[in-house]
Design a protein around this motif. Structure first.
Motif: not given
Ligand code: AR6
Length: 173
Positions: A13-22
């Protein structure tokens, strides 16, 4: 704590959409933005990210610097500069491993529990995907085996081919 192997995963997927800490950004040494994942992260984070990056004085290949994530769901962006592939005889493997180690070290210093990496250097910088994936997985696996943080590393594949390559590497012991 889960064994290191359970703390590594791949998604497509697209990394910019992720709800991770970093999120980790595959930047260039100016840190002033560019194409590929770098462009996507800057577009999603907004101009405050550019203004912050402009004050960092660039970044050497293999190193990493951290900023807030601004408009991203991720709290932080860790900017690392991968090597440009030029045949493998210019220390590219070690420089790529150093990107992963430097990013994870910064993450630990900021108590980051979850982090996502794109396939650093495998786009514009032309690092062969199989070789880069092996280095990414081996380096992160070794780091996680020694450290409690980050708790989870997500590799973000941007194509079915990259996803399959990570899956193969993650299931190899
Ligand atoms: N999410 C996840 N992965 C992505 C995304 C995305 N939104 N977009 C691209 N990729 P590249 P590099 C994948 O070229 O090779 C920039 O201009 C892509 O498919 O972004 O390290 C910088 O400013 C590929 O597998 O980074 C530098 O000048 C991977 O991200 C230069 O490119 C990396 O491709 C850095 O080149």
């Amino acid at each position: 704590m889960n064994p290191a192997s359970e703390r590594l995963r791949v998604i497509e997927g697209d990394i910019t959409t992720l709800a991770v800490d970093a999120l980790v950004n595959a930047a260039n040494s100016t840190l002033l933005g560019g194409g590929g994942v770098d462009g996507a992260i800057h577009r999603a984070a907004g101009t405050r990210l550019f203004l912050k990056c402009a004050k960092l004085g660039g970044c050497a290949t293999g190193n990493a610097k951290i900023t807030p994530g601004f408009k991203l769901r991720a709290k932080w962006v860790i900017h690392t500069v991968g090597p440009v592939w030029s045949g493998g005889g210019k220390g590219e493997d070690e420089l790529l491993a150093s990107c992963y180690r430097s990013s994870l070290k910064l993450a630990r210093e900021h108590n980051i529990r979850t982090i996502a990496f794109p396939a650093i250097s495998t786009g514009v910088y032309r690092f062969p995907l199989d070789r880069a994936t092996r280095i990414a997985v081996e380096t992160c696996r070794a780091e996680l085996a020694q450290k409690k943080l980050p708790e989870q590393v997500t590799f973000v594949a941007f194509s079915p081919e990259a996803f399959a390559t990570y899956q193969r590497e993650l299931s190899a012991s």
